[in-house]
Design a protein around this motif. Structure first.
Motif, PDB file in Angstrom:
ATOM      1  N   GLU A 195      -7.663   2.269   8.773  1.00  0.00           N
ATOM      2  CA  GLU A 195      -6.447   1.975   8.006  1.00  0.00           C
ATOM      3  C   GLU A 195      -6.687   2.250   6.528  1.00  0.00           C
ATOM      4  O   GLU A 195      -5.847   2.813   5.838  1.00  0.00           O
ATOM      5  CB  GLU A 195      -6.036   0.505   8.098  1.00  0.00           C
ATOM      6  N   GLY A 196      -7.872   1.821   6.042  1.00  0.00           N
ATOM      7  CA  GLY A 196      -8.181   1.960   4.613  1.00  0.00           C
ATOM      8  C   GLY A 196      -8.249   3.408   4.162  1.00  0.00           C
ATOM      9  O   GLY A 196      -8.026   3.704   2.995  1.00  0.00           O
ATOM     10  N   ASP A 210      -4.022  -1.062  -7.024  1.00  0.00           N
ATOM     11  CA  ASP A 210      -5.187  -0.302  -7.470  1.00  0.00           C
ATOM     12  C   ASP A 210      -4.738   1.046  -8.064  1.00  0.00           C
ATOM     13  O   ASP A 210      -5.214   1.456  -9.129  1.00  0.00           O
ATOM     14  CB  ASP A 210      -6.120  -0.080  -6.265  1.00  0.00           C
ATOM     15  N   ALA A 250      -4.406   4.391   3.776  1.00  0.00           N
ATOM     16  CA  ALA A 250      -3.509   3.527   2.999  1.00  0.00           C
ATOM     17  C   ALA A 250      -4.246   3.037   1.760  1.00  0.00           C
ATOM     18  O   ALA A 250      -5.326   2.448   1.870  1.00  0.00           O
ATOM     19  CB  ALA A 250      -3.061   2.340   3.845  1.00  0.00           C
ATOM     20  N   ALA A 251      -3.681   3.301   0.590  1.00  0.00           N
ATOM     21  CA  ALA A 251      -4.342   2.910  -0.662  1.00  0.00           C
ATOM     22  C   ALA A 251      -3.537   1.787  -1.319  1.00  0.00           C
ATOM     23  O   ALA A 251      -2.296   1.830  -1.317  1.00  0.00           O
ATOM     24  CB  ALA A 251      -4.403   4.122  -1.597  1.00  0.00           C
ATOM     25  N   SER A 252      -4.216   0.811  -1.885  1.00  0.00           N
ATOM     26  CA  SER A 252      -3.531  -0.314  -2.534  1.00  0.00           C
ATOM     27  C   SER A 252      -2.696   0.193  -3.717  1.00  0.00           C
ATOM     28  O   SER A 252      -3.207   0.884  -4.599  1.00  0.00           O
ATOM     29  CB  SER A 252      -4.576  -1.316  -3.026  1.00  0.00           C
ATOM     30  N   LEU A 253      -1.416  -0.166  -3.742  1.00  0.00           N
ATOM     31  CA  LEU A 253      -0.547   0.273  -4.850  1.00  0.00           C
ATOM     32  C   LEU A 253      -1.022  -0.344  -6.166  1.00  0.00           C
ATOM     33  O   LEU A 253      -1.005   0.302  -7.214  1.00  0.00           O
ATOM     34  CB  LEU A 253       0.903  -0.121  -4.570  1.00  0.00           C
ATOM     35  N   HIS A 298       0.830  -1.210   0.000  1.00  0.00           N
ATOM     36  CA  HIS A 298       0.000   0.000   0.000  1.00  0.00           C
ATOM     37  C   HIS A 298       0.866   1.262   0.000  1.00  0.00           C
ATOM     38  O   HIS A 298       2.008   1.245   0.444  1.00  0.00           O
ATOM     39  CB  HIS A 298      -0.919   0.020   1.230  1.00  0.00           C
ATOM     40  N   HIS A 299       0.269   2.321  -0.513  1.00  0.00           N
ATOM     41  CA  HIS A 299       0.858   3.658  -0.379  1.00  0.00           C
ATOM     42  C   HIS A 299       0.257   4.256   0.886  1.00  0.00           C
ATOM     43  O   HIS A 299      -0.964   4.293   1.038  1.00  0.00           O
ATOM     44  CB  HIS A 299       0.496   4.520  -1.592  1.00  0.00           C
ATOM     45  N   LEU A 300       1.123   4.712   1.781  1.00  0.00           N
ATOM     46  CA  LEU A 300       0.644   5.199   3.079  1.00  0.00           C
ATOM     47  C   LEU A 300       0.693   6.719   3.152  1.00  0.00           C
ATOM     48  O   LEU A 300       1.715   7.323   2.828  1.00  0.00           O
ATOM     49  CB  LEU A 300       1.543   4.595   4.176  1.00  0.00           C
ATOM     50  N   ASN A 339     -10.843   7.982  -0.689  1.00  0.00           N
ATOM     51  CA  ASN A 339     -10.280   8.250   0.630  1.00  0.00           C
ATOM     52  C   ASN A 339     -10.546   9.695   1.041  1.00  0.00           C
ATOM     53  O   ASN A 339     -10.804   9.991   2.200  1.00  0.00           O
ATOM     54  CB  ASN A 339      -8.764   8.014   0.624  1.00  0.00           C
TER      55      ASN A 339
END
Ligand SMILES: Cc1cc2nc3c(=O)[nH]c(=O)nc-3n(C[C@H](O)[C@H](O)[C@H](O)COP(=O)(O)OP(=O)(O)OC[C@H]3O[C@@H](n4cnc5c(N)ncnc54)[C@H](O)[C@@H]3O)c2cc1C
Length: 454
Positions: free
Chosen positions: A58-59, A67, A62-65, A41-43, A401
């Motif tokens: 958390e979601g 995605d 933090a985004a899925s790289l 993930h990108h934080l 987000n």
């Protein structure tokens, strides 16, 4: 155009701000990009403290790289930890979760590995005083903070109860100040009516720093305003105090007069100091680069390493002109390095040396209280807070987000509730860690696409 018939290979290490901006800037370039990160993930690190104190999930930070890169056809992501570099052979050496070794050949390398928490030579403090750099740090702080109120509630001994209700923070930079403000807000607002034996308002929050004042980087005027706002919230400031020992039950601090004082606190959190990861040392060794005292790699004005125009180091891991370790520097340096690669691959002139455009910085203290400094503009109190809100909404990664955070903030600030308070009572059993190497390592893998087994 490139003299290569196949697209040149660009390897980017790190999917933080610098790595993400570099990958995005290359999405239409005639290159094949591989982003390697040890997490998937990108934080958004600036909001870690809100995850730790139950405001955001958390979601939301933090985004899925995978995605984020799904529409960038020339970008692939690999989950692996970079361990070493073969700069002669132009290969990055990495390990997949589970231990299998991999290597990634490159024509251009952009290293954006960030920094770690530094305990100034006392790594043993880390077991009692978690830092705040990763998602797991934030979740472990959440567990410690909400767990402390629970254990205070059920404690019979008044001494023990006081210890659970004392929170000590080391480091009065933005993260320490933000956490201190949040802990007092939790105690005086969110948790106020929830307990039967304890009064959460009695929670003490102690903030230690060896410097003269909190948020010193914002200049004397804003720093003084921040100190006044913290005192009003009930944070006890211990400035000019150097923490010399941390254990399970508290810490020892040496004051300006040279006297050491012991403070009993069941929760100690560490936000002072940074250090480049081990990978930076390996890179410096492999290509003969110089490092500063924190292990950050010294780069030339075009962000490359001397004698290696094919290697750029960007973001927090780079050292150049005393630029601060902030998100804006990471984004601008990541973008610059990628643009430079693109121009070179397209056979055009290299760009002019990197120049940082300082857009300012902000730190949150409590609801309606923040400081913001942008050139001559210095804001505090409510105007500072409104400025802080705009900056964070604008830069939060991904529109979902952004929307989620706005709705959560409106709800949290209006109702004084925090929804993200779940925590696991026991620490995770490391022996069940799916990333831990197996007892009998399997044969080397066949490698991932873009990589080759080493
Ligand atoms: C709690 C906190 C609050 C902050 N608040 C602010 C703020 O309010 N404003 C501001 O401007 N800045 C703030 N910052 C600083 C800002 O977040 C950083 O400057 C920025 O994240 C740096 O970006 P980066 O890409 O260089 O590094 P990072 O974002 O740290 O990314 C580095 C990436 O490299 C990966 N990596 C590291 N080692 C390896 C390896 N060996 N193999 C594979 N991958 C690896 C990591 O997993 C990570 O994803 C804050 C930082 C923290 C920790």
């Amino acid at each position: 155009m490139s003299e290569h018939s196949t697209p040149q290979r660009v390897v980017i290490i790190g999917g933080g701000f610098a790595g993400l901006f570099a990958a995005r800037a290359l999405r239409r370039a005639p290159v094949q990009v591989t982003v390697i990160d040890r997490v998937a993930h990108h934080l958004f690190q600036p909001l870690l403290y809100q995850c730790a104190t139950g405001i955001l999930s958390e979601g939301q930070i933090a985004a899925s790289l995978r995605d984020l890169f799904k529409r960038h056809r020339n970008v692939e992501f690999v989950l692996a930890e970079v361990a070493d570099f073969d700069t002669e052979g132009r290969r990055v050496l990495a390990r997949r979760p589970g231990g299998t070794e991999m290597s990634f050949p490159y024509d251009h390398l952009i290293v954006a590995g960030g920094v770690h928490q530094s305990y100034f030579g006392h790594d043993e403090f880390a077991q009692w005083a978690p830092g705040m750099k990763s998602l797991s740090d934030a979740l472990s702080i959440r567990r410690k903070v909400f767990g402390a109120f629970e254990l205070a509630e059920s404690a019979v001994d008044p001494e023990e109860r006081r210890r659970w209700l004392t929170f000590a923070l080391v480091g009065a930079g933005p993260t320490g100040v933000e956490l201190a403000g949040q802990l007092r807000e939790l105690a005086t607002h969110t948790l106020r009516a929830e307990y039967r034996s304890i009064d959460p308002e009695e929670a003490r929050v102690l903030l230690f720093d060896g410097g003269e004042s909190p948020l010193a980087m914002f200049g004397p005027k804003l720093s003084a305003k921040a100190a006044a706002a913290l005192r009003k919230l009930g944070v006890e400031l211990h400035m000019g105090a150097v923490v010399t020992q941390v254990d399970e039950h508290g810490l020892l601090a040496r004051g300006k007069d040279g006297q050491s004082t012991r403070y009993e606190a069941a929760t100690v959190l560490w936000t002072a100091g940074v250090q480049a990861p081990a990978m930076a040392g390996r890179l410096a060794q492999a290509c003969g680069a110089q490092s500063d005292r924190a292990g950050r790699i010294e780069v030339l004005p075009d962000l490359t390493v001397p004698q290696h125009p094919e290697i750029s180091v960007v973001g927090d891991m780079m050292s150049l002109d005393k630029l601060p370790g902030v998100a804006e520097v990471a984004m601008q340096t990541g973008f610059y390095a990628a643009r430079r690669v693109r121009l070179l691959v397209e056979g055009r002139d290299a760009p002019k040396p990197f120049r940082y455009r300082d857009l300012g910085s902000a730190a949150y203290i409590a609801r309606g209280q923040a400081v913001l400094s942008a050139g001559p503009l210095k804001l505090s109190g409510l105007p500072g807070w409104i400025g802080w809100l705009f900056i964070h909404i604008a830069f939060l990664t991904g529109y979902r987000n952004r929307l989620g955070a706005i709705l959560t903030w409106v709800y949290t600030f209006a109702r004084e509730v925090r929804r993200e308070r779940a925590f696991i009572a026991q620490p995770i059993d490391r022996s069940k860690d799916i990333y831990a190497p197996p007892a009998n390592p399997p044969a080397k893998s066949e490698g991932a696409s873009g990589g080759e087994s080493g």
